[in-house]
Design an enzyme around this catalytic site. Structure first.
Site, PDB file in Angstrom:
ATOM      1  CG  LEU A  80      -1.011   7.816   2.297  1.00 53.73           C
ATOM      2  CD1 LEU A  80       0.083   8.881   2.163  1.00 53.73           C
ATOM      3  CD2 LEU A  80      -2.172   8.139   1.360  1.00 53.73           C
ATOM      4  CG  ASP A  81      -1.668   1.700  -1.683  1.00 55.61           C
ATOM      5  OD1 ASP A  81      -2.315   1.181  -0.764  1.00 55.61           O
ATOM      6  OD2 ASP A  81      -2.124   1.911  -2.822  1.00 55.61           O
ATOM      7  CE  LYS A  82       7.880  -1.263   0.572  1.00 55.82           C
ATOM      8  NZ  LYS A  82       8.434  -2.640   0.461  1.00 55.82           N
ATOM      9  CB  THR A  90       0.861   6.108  -2.242  1.00 53.05           C
ATOM     10  OG1 THR A  90       0.366   5.257  -3.275  1.00 53.05           O
ATOM     11  CG2 THR A  90       0.191   7.467  -2.363  1.00 53.05           C
ATOM     12  NE  ARG A 123      -1.749   1.323  -7.074  1.00 48.71           N
ATOM     13  CZ  ARG A 123      -1.210   0.322  -6.401  1.00 48.71           C
ATOM     14  NH1 ARG A 123      -1.303   0.278  -5.072  1.00 48.71           N
ATOM     15  NH2 ARG A 123      -0.574  -0.649  -7.036  1.00 48.71           N
TER      16      ARG A 123
END
Length: 342
Positions: free
Chosen positions: A149-151, A153, A263
């Protein structure tokens, strides 16, 4: 190739090309000149960062052809650790057994070490928590990691603790559940109200101009990757009010799993994720026209309002279908309440 002829300062290495350098690519020559600790990929990263100069001028093209007698200076980074070390970082553990661990990742936690984030990552936390059971599972830099997961998120993630689990889970994520029971659902608070309650975004993704972000690109482009996101509007805010007060809580389900997919896709259809610093810039001024205290709440929200709320998969050892859910974190709940009662 000549050895370094001087150290012009802390972290600065200066080299001179010999006759053998003529015609070589910069990244190829520099990787050999700096030694085994500097892979070609790492050298390319330094070049992109502007850390390499030839004749006193920055060079950002890795494929630039070299000539004999050139002075090349490299602003050397601090030495990287050989491998991640365990760190006592608290984990919100939803489930754990001998094969795997499921956690609710908070926003702000990087998944695995990388440039600028060699410590303080989920991997460091997992090594501390799991000990030697993670050794060698999935590679030195990413032990146990099968997806990310993105930082900024938050949400549910699974990590493998054995080779069996790593292989099975990696395969499930690689084909995005097409041949199994993988299920992922995300909650996103987006600007505006989509015209339909349900929909599908089928648009290939590739690298944007800055090579860090992603963008919808023509299918024929070499780096285009098939990407499909299904969405359902769960709650609408501000219907009948000025457009600036309109937002929606949307559930997104992935048929593919590309970098930044949700996104990019939500921004592509005109409803970017609120707080997204990369794909929602065009909507930043909307917050200025919101009523207080919602205006302050939105402008101070420190991340994209995106949360991985559901993850289901078949256990790699028992083959039991497992499903895990994590409620919206407090910051997103507060944001939703703000749009409900502006």
């Amino acid at each position: 190739m000549n050895a370094p002829d001087s150290e012009a300062g802390k972290g600065l290495k200066v080299l001179e090309t010999g006759p053998d350098a003529a015609g070589q690519r910069l990244d190829q020559w520099l990787s050999a000149a700096l030694g085994a600790d500097f892979s070609r990929n790492r050298v390319q990263a330094l070049i992109k960062l502007g850390a390499v100069q030839i004749g006193g001028k920055p060079v950002t093209e890795a494929k630039r052809k070299m000539a004999a007698g050139e002075n090349v200076s490299v602003d050397m980074p601090e030495p990287e650790p050989a491998e991640p070390r365990g760190e006592n970082i608290p984990l919100d553990i939803l489930y754990e057994d001998a094969e795997l661990i499921v956690i609710n990742k908070p926003a702000g936690l990087v998944v695995h070490p990388g440039a600028g984030n060699w410590t303080g990552t989920l991997v460091n936390a997992l090594i501390h928590h799991c000990g030697d059971s993670l050794s060698g599972i999935g590679g030195v830099r990413r032990p146990g990691i099968v997806h990310r997961l993105d930082k900024q998120t938050s949400g549910v993630m699974v990590a493998a603790k054995t080779d069996l689990a790593h292989r099975a889970l990696s395969e499930a994520f690689a084909d995005h559940g097409a041949s199994g029971d993988l299920e992922r659902a995300y909650s996103a608070l987006v600007w505006g109200i989509p015209p339909r309650m349900t929909g599908t975004v089928d648009a290939p993704l590739g690298r944007a101009a800055d090579r860090v972000r992603r963008a919808v690109v023509p299918e024929a482009r070499d780096d285009a990757r098939h990407a499909i996101t299904h969405f359902t509007v769960r709650e609408k805010f501000g219907e009948g009010r000025p457009d600036t007060a309109q937002a929606s809580l949307v559930e997104c389900r992935l048929e593919t799993g590309r970098t930044h997919q949700i996104r990019v896709h939500t921004a592509h259809i005109g409803h970017p994720v609120i707080g997204d610093p990369d794909y929602g810039q065009a909507f930043r001024t909307k917050a200025n026209r919101l009523p207080e205290p919602l205006k302050t709440l939105v402008k101070s929200f420190p991340r994209q309002a995106l949360h991985a709320g559901l993850l289901a998969f078949r256990h790699p050892a028992t083959h039991i279908l497992m499903k895990f859910e994590a409620p919206l974190p407090g910051d997103m709940q507060e944001l939703v309440r703000g749009f409900r009662n502006p």
